[in-house]
Design a protein around this motif. Structure first.
Motif, PDB file in Angstrom:
ATOM      1  N   PRO A 520       0.829  -1.206   0.000  1.00  0.00           N
ATOM      2  CA  PRO A 520       0.000   0.000   0.000  1.00  0.00           C
ATOM      3  C   PRO A 520       0.864   1.256   0.000  1.00  0.00           C
ATOM      4  O   PRO A 520       1.935   1.287   0.599  1.00  0.00           O
ATOM      5  N   LYS A 521       0.413   2.283  -0.711  1.00  0.00           N
ATOM      6  CA  LYS A 521       1.098   3.578  -0.793  1.00  0.00           C
ATOM      7  C   LYS A 521       2.451   3.493  -1.497  1.00  0.00           C
ATOM      8  O   LYS A 521       3.283   4.381  -1.361  1.00  0.00           O
ATOM      9  N   SER A 522       2.668   2.439  -2.262  1.00  0.00           N
ATOM     10  CA  SER A 522       3.931   2.331  -2.987  1.00  0.00           C
ATOM     11  C   SER A 522       4.006   3.383  -4.079  1.00  0.00           C
ATOM     12  O   SER A 522       3.033   3.638  -4.792  1.00  0.00           O
ATOM     13  N   LYS A 523       5.189   3.996  -4.226  1.00  0.00           N
ATOM     14  CA  LYS A 523       5.372   5.013  -5.255  1.00  0.00           C
ATOM     15  C   LYS A 523       5.503   4.398  -6.646  1.00  0.00           C
ATOM     16  O   LYS A 523       5.438   5.118  -7.647  1.00  0.00           O
ATOM     17  N   PHE A 524       5.729   3.083  -6.679  1.00  0.00           N
ATOM     18  CA  PHE A 524       5.930   2.456  -7.981  1.00  0.00           C
ATOM     19  C   PHE A 524       4.641   2.451  -8.803  1.00  0.00           C
ATOM     20  O   PHE A 524       4.690   2.548 -10.043  1.00  0.00           O
ATOM     21  N   ALA A 525       3.484   2.343  -8.154  1.00  0.00           N
ATOM     22  CA  ALA A 525       2.212   2.279  -8.882  1.00  0.00           C
ATOM     23  C   ALA A 525       1.959   3.548  -9.700  1.00  0.00           C
ATOM     24  O   ALA A 525       1.776   3.473 -10.926  1.00  0.00           O
ATOM     25  N   PRO A 526       1.943   4.745  -9.082  1.00  0.00           N
ATOM     26  CA  PRO A 526       1.742   5.939  -9.913  1.00  0.00           C
ATOM     27  C   PRO A 526       2.871   6.174 -10.905  1.00  0.00           C
ATOM     28  O   PRO A 526       2.636   6.672 -12.013  1.00  0.00           O
ATOM     29  N   CYS A 527       4.093   5.808 -10.530  1.00  0.00           N
ATOM     30  CA  CYS A 527       5.226   5.970 -11.442  1.00  0.00           C
ATOM     31  C   CYS A 527       5.031   5.117 -12.689  1.00  0.00           C
ATOM     32  O   CYS A 527       5.266   5.568 -13.820  1.00  0.00           O
ATOM     33  N   LEU A 528       4.602   3.870 -12.501  1.00  0.00           N
ATOM     34  CA  LEU A 528       4.398   2.969 -13.629  1.00  0.00           C
ATOM     35  C   LEU A 528       3.256   3.438 -14.514  1.00  0.00           C
ATOM     36  O   LEU A 528       3.357   3.414 -15.751  1.00  0.00           O
ATOM     37  N   ILE A 529       2.169   3.905 -13.909  1.00  0.00           N
ATOM     38  CA  ILE A 529       1.002   4.331 -14.693  1.00  0.00           C
ATOM     39  C   ILE A 529       1.314   5.560 -15.527  1.00  0.00           C
ATOM     40  O   ILE A 529       1.018   5.610 -16.731  1.00  0.00           O
ATOM     41  N   SER A 588      12.197  11.533  -9.895  1.00  0.00           N
ATOM     42  CA  SER A 588      11.016  12.156  -9.290  1.00  0.00           C
ATOM     43  C   SER A 588      10.348  11.256  -8.258  1.00  0.00           C
ATOM     44  O   SER A 588       9.981  11.711  -7.166  1.00  0.00           O
ATOM     45  N   TYR A 589      10.182   9.974  -8.578  1.00  0.00           N
ATOM     46  CA  TYR A 589       9.411   9.082  -7.710  1.00  0.00           C
ATOM     47  C   TYR A 589      10.265   8.205  -6.795  1.00  0.00           C
ATOM     48  O   TYR A 589       9.796   7.764  -5.756  1.00  0.00           O
ATOM     49  N   ARG A 590      11.475   7.901  -7.211  1.00  0.00           N
ATOM     50  CA  ARG A 590      12.292   6.905  -6.500  1.00  0.00           C
ATOM     51  C   ARG A 590      11.442   5.653  -6.225  1.00  0.00           C
ATOM     52  O   ARG A 590      11.201   5.279  -5.074  1.00  0.00           O
ATOM     53  N   SER A 594      10.616   1.051  -0.622  1.00  0.00           N
ATOM     54  CA  SER A 594       9.378   0.562  -0.012  1.00  0.00           C
ATOM     55  C   SER A 594       8.727   1.698   0.755  1.00  0.00           C
ATOM     56  O   SER A 594       9.405   2.640   1.192  1.00  0.00           O
ATOM     57  N   PRO A 595       7.417   1.667   0.956  1.00  0.00           N
ATOM     58  CA  PRO A 595       6.716   2.762   1.637  1.00  0.00           C
ATOM     59  C   PRO A 595       7.217   3.013   3.058  1.00  0.00           C
ATOM     60  O   PRO A 595       7.187   4.150   3.529  1.00  0.00           O
ATOM     61  N   ASP A 596       7.676   1.961   3.752  1.00  0.00           N
ATOM     62  CA  ASP A 596       8.145   2.146   5.123  1.00  0.00           C
ATOM     63  C   ASP A 596       9.605   2.576   5.187  1.00  0.00           C
ATOM     64  O   ASP A 596      10.166   2.753   6.269  1.00  0.00           O
ATOM     65  N   GLY A 597      10.229   2.728   4.019  1.00  0.00           N
ATOM     66  CA  GLY A 597      11.612   3.184   3.987  1.00  0.00           C
ATOM     67  C   GLY A 597      12.640   2.134   4.303  1.00  0.00           C
ATOM     68  O   GLY A 597      13.835   2.427   4.365  1.00  0.00           O
ATOM     69  N   GLU A 598      12.208   0.889   4.475  1.00  0.00           N
ATOM     70  CA  GLU A 598      13.134  -0.195   4.814  1.00  0.00           C
ATOM     71  C   GLU A 598      13.336  -1.102   3.605  1.00  0.00           C
ATOM     72  O   GLU A 598      12.512  -1.950   3.290  1.00  0.00           O
ATOM     73  N   GLY A 599      14.444  -0.891   2.911  1.00  0.00           N
ATOM     74  CA  GLY A 599      14.774  -1.727   1.771  1.00  0.00           C
ATOM     75  C   GLY A 599      14.018  -1.325   0.513  1.00  0.00           C
ATOM     76  O   GLY A 599      13.322  -0.315   0.470  1.00  0.00           O
TER      77      GLY A 599
END
Length: 833
Positions: A520-529, A588-590, A594-599
């Motif tokens: 949830p809240k992963s930056k990869f989803a909006p970046c990919l879209i 821009s998105y990195r 992961s959303p929790d900043g761990e790995g």
């Protein structure tokens, strides 16, 4: 999910199932949700305490922690077993009752035949009330049109009249039962014309029809459930990377009573017996007539074929219309009134679009009556041009409607001029103008557009696009940056062949397995879209058929550019733009974090399709390759094929004549885009023939006379980028290509084809807003499982605007240099001295 986006497997079940038996079919949707839950568990993203509800009871099976591939079978098979047991219990009860009724009806028919046509005095059962009989007859008449099935899964009460009549007929006959083995010579109750015989014939006709419908419904029940098991297991194997389908289908499903060959034979025998009874009792022994009449009452089977990209996009539009629209959809939201005035006849409300329409009409009327430029035709054409521009920019009415309105205005206002024998331009009469404007509207360019739609539909219908794309994506691995680049490259490539209108629809469906398994809240989803949307826009410049703006540019060139030359410029430009935009999105998105900043997150790899190419797929591939090859070398084959539009007929004939595509697929083409392009071509010809461009020429030359060629290119690039960002790319090309042509025609060396080419490429770079082109509109409408949009306007401003500038600079530098080189090397197409 829209009508055409429904999974065609579950939709086939939904639309062909007997409504009264709905709860007794395989619960395909629930099993599919379970598969997706197992998919999440496999990558360790679901809550370890999350439970899976049993499909039938309220029992719960906890999926603790991560699920290995070997564990998913032990969790999924019990759910399948429960569904199979439910189906078996229901089927056995239905079969037992149905076969009993068929046997009983056979005996009654034999008894009635032995009683003869003159047993009328024994016809009525004294225990049956006449009024009740009349009511039952009405009910029985009604039930001849639908399967007599009740929700408690027993025979419908509408059958009881038939049974009461049958018992009375049996008691009247008083003879022993027998088998129907041959047709009995007349006279019989089935051929007699007295009242009693006709009543008996009608009674048995209804009774046989009802039973036949029940038998065929049960046979359809078997087929649909078998298909449901086969397809849900195929989805399970694909998503969880297991191989359960073959074992479970052959060793479990096909051994169960409903799906065994013995059961199918019993049902088929019952259906055949009822056809013979119907032929004997109703159609005077004509078996074919009996089959034909019984099938008239049968439930229609809906053949659910694989969707094409056009159907999916129409489904998107319908979904937006049904839901009142959503941000970024093509179907606008219901507008609130800007002004509401109470009158005697009610409230008068003026909406935004109505206001735009009023402004456009007022401007049009003013320009028609004010002398703005020299020449009556040029002045009127200016009014049409400004009116169409306002209508297209504001979308006061649908874009294609404005396009259709253009030839009407050009002809009725007598804007068109042509040279006479003396070389002087004269104003055409309305009949001559009509012939001229329609002749240029349906040009070879339009045929090329329709040929492109045909290729796109064939690739989509035969799943070639998915097969090839998934094979490429399966090589991308699990690193977010590599997966992002792979999808962007695929979106760009797909846009070349199935158009940048259709490619995003396909790509957004392919990324669903990835989106489902992201944290949830992963930056990869909006970046990919947004990456797919921007890449699809860039793909719109890559081939002549990838977008309407390219075709409009080709139509304006004299002579037109061949495909090989287009690719020599467009492919390097597109490739460089994709790489730069990819780097921009990573910064821009990195997306790897992961959303929790761990790995870093790990992406679930795309699995390549296992199916082997069929003969139909090889046929489609061959026709597409031959067509594209001919397009590339059209200049060398001009004496044979004449024009690229003629080559476009090849896939149309090849696919529709061989059944690859059907009439329904042709109807689903984006004809609004076709008419939009036709209106744009008509407007361009009107602006040229009316003399409006000649009038504007002096102003244009005064602006650019001190500018070098490259400075003109830079100025043109900025103008095209701004215009195409806020209005349709196609409309931008309609408005700007004639200007580019006029500017280039008065520059040293006649650079009109060079500027037209660059304008066509630049129109695809306007992608800074959610409304900038169809790919952006589609991306802006993507939602997660909770109905939340992945992208906001900030995403487009933050990433779309810089990407547009980058792409524009690539066209203005690399594209310019390559186009110059092409002009000098190849045939003098771009520069003519």
């Amino acid at each position: 999910m829209s009508f055409w986006q429904l999974n065609y497997r579950s939709s086939s079940l939904k639309f062909n199932a007997v409504p009264e038996w709905w709860d007794e079919y395989i619960n395909y949707d629930a099993l599919k949700k379970t598969i997706y839950q197992l998919e999440k568990q496999q990558v360790g993203l679901a809550d370890s305490t999350r439970d899976l509800r049993d499909l039938e009871a309220n029992e719960e099976t906890a999926l603790m922690g991560h699920v290995r591939h070997t564990d998913t079978d032990s969790l999924f098979v019990p759910l399948l077993d429960r569904e199979l047991k439910k189906i078996c219990v229901f089927y056995e009860s239905q079969e037992r009752e149905l076969l009993g009724e068929v046997a009983q009806l056979e005996r009654l028919a034999q008894q009635q035949e032995e009683a003869g046509p003159d047993a009328g005095h024994q016809y009525m059962d004294p225990d049956v009330d006449t009024e009740e009989e009349d009511e039952d007859d009405e009910g029985d008449e009604f039930n001849t049109m639908s399967p007599p099935i009740s929700r408690d899964h027993t025979r419908s009460p509408s059958r009881r009249p038939g049974r009461r009549h049958a018992r009375s007929l049996s008691s009247a006959a008083g003879g022993p039962s027998g088998n129907i083995t041959s047709m009995v010579a007349p006279p019989t109750v089935w051929t007699a014309k007295n009242n009693y015989a006709m009543d008996v014939q009608l009674l048995f006709k209804r009774r046989i029809t009802n039973l036949y419908l029940s038998v065929t419904s049960l046979r359809s029940y078997i087929e649909l459930n078998y298909s449901g098991f086969r397809k849900i297991l195929k989805k399970y194997d694909k998503v969880t990377e297991n191989s359960l389908q073959d074992h479970y289908i052959h060793d479990v499903v096909e051994q169960a009573p409903p799906f065994s060959q013995a059961s199918k034979n019993r049902i088929a025998a019952a259906a055949n017996l009822l056809i013979q009874l119907y032929a004997r009792c109703v159609t005077r022994g004509d078996i074919q007539a009996a089959q034909r009449q019984l099938k008239l009452h049968q439930r229609e089977h809906i053949a659910w074929e694989r969707d094409t990209v056009w159907r999916q996009m129409i489904g998107d539009a319908r979904r937006g219309q049904a839901n009142g629209g959503a941000p970024g959809t093509l179907v606008a939201e219901e507008e609130k009134g800007l002004v509401s005035v109470r009158t005697r006849v009610g409230h008068l409300r003026v909406t935004t679009k109505q206001l735009y329409l009023l402004i456009a009409v007022l401007v049009f009327v003013v320009l028609l009556n004010v002398h703005t430029v020299e020449g009556v035709e040029a002045n009127r054409c200016l009014a049409v041009l400004v009116f169409a521009t306002i209508m297209w920019a504001t979308e006061a009415i649908p874009l294609f409607v404005t396009a259709i309105l253009v030839p009407l205005l050009l002809v009725c206002l007598r804007v068109i001029r042509q040279q006479d024998d003396s070389g002087e331009k004269v104003r055409l009469s309305t009949p001559d103008a009509t012939k001229y404007i329609f002749s240029v509207m349906f040009s070879p360019t339009i045929m090329l557009l329709i040929g492109g739609f045909t290729i796109a539909s064939a690739l989509s219908k035969t799943a070639i696009d998915r097969v090839l794309i998934t094979k490429v994506l399966s090589l991308a691995g699990t690193r977010p940056s590599v997966v992002l680049l792979a999808f962007m490259a695929v979106a760009c490539f797909a846009s070349m062949w199935i158009s940048n209108v259709a490619a995003p629809t396909l790509c957004f469906s392919l990324i669903q397995p990835i989106l489902r398994t992201l944290p949830p809240k992963s930056k990869f989803a909006p970046c990919l879209i947004i990456g797919i949307a921007l890449a699809a826009n860039i793909g719109g410049q890559s081939s002549p058929i990838s977008s309407p703006q390219n075709l409009i540019a080709l139509a304006a060139m004299d002579p037109p550019l061949d495909w090989a030359s287009w690719f020599a410029v467009a492919l390097p430009v597109s490739g460089i733009s994709i790489l730069l935009i990819w780097a921009l999105l990573l910064v821009s998105y990195r997306p790897a974090r992961s959303p929790d900043g761990e790995g870093d997150i790990v992406i679930r790899p795309i699995r390549a399709a296992r199916e082997r190419f069929t003969l139909k797929q090889y046929w489609v591939s061959l026709v597409c390759l031959v067509t594209i090859g001919l397009w590339c070398f059209e200049n060398r084959l001009e004496n044979i094929v004449g024009d690229m539009g003629i080559i476009a007929i090849i896939p149309i004939v090849a696919f529709f004549s061989t059944g690859v595509l059907k009439k329904e697929d042709f109807e689903q083409f984006l004809w609004t885009v076709v008419f939009l392009a036709m209106g744009g071509i008509a407007l361009g010809k009107g602006v040229t023939s009316s003399g409006l461009l000649d009038v504007m020429d002096e102003d244009i030359r005064s602006i650019i006379q001190d500018l070098s060629l490259y400075k003109v290119v830079l100025v043109l690039s900025v103008i095209v980028l701004v215009v195409s960002t806020f209005i349709s790319h196609t409309i931008a090309s309609v408005l700007l290509v004639p200007i580019a042509k006029e500017v280039g025609s008065h520059m040293p060396g006649h650079r009109e084809n060079l500027l037209i080419f660059l304008t066509g490429l630049l129109c695809s770079t306007g992608m800074g807003m959610p409304v900038s082109g169809f790919p952006n509109q589609t991306a802006a409408n993507q939602e997660d499982d909770m109905g939340q949009l992945y992208l906001s306007n900030v995403d487009f401003l933050k990433n779309g605007v810089p990407a547009s500038v980058v792409a524009m600079l690539v066209v203005a530098t690399v594209g310019f240099l390559l186009a110059q080189a092409i002009g000098y090397v190849y045939y003098g197409i771009l520069e003519r001295s």
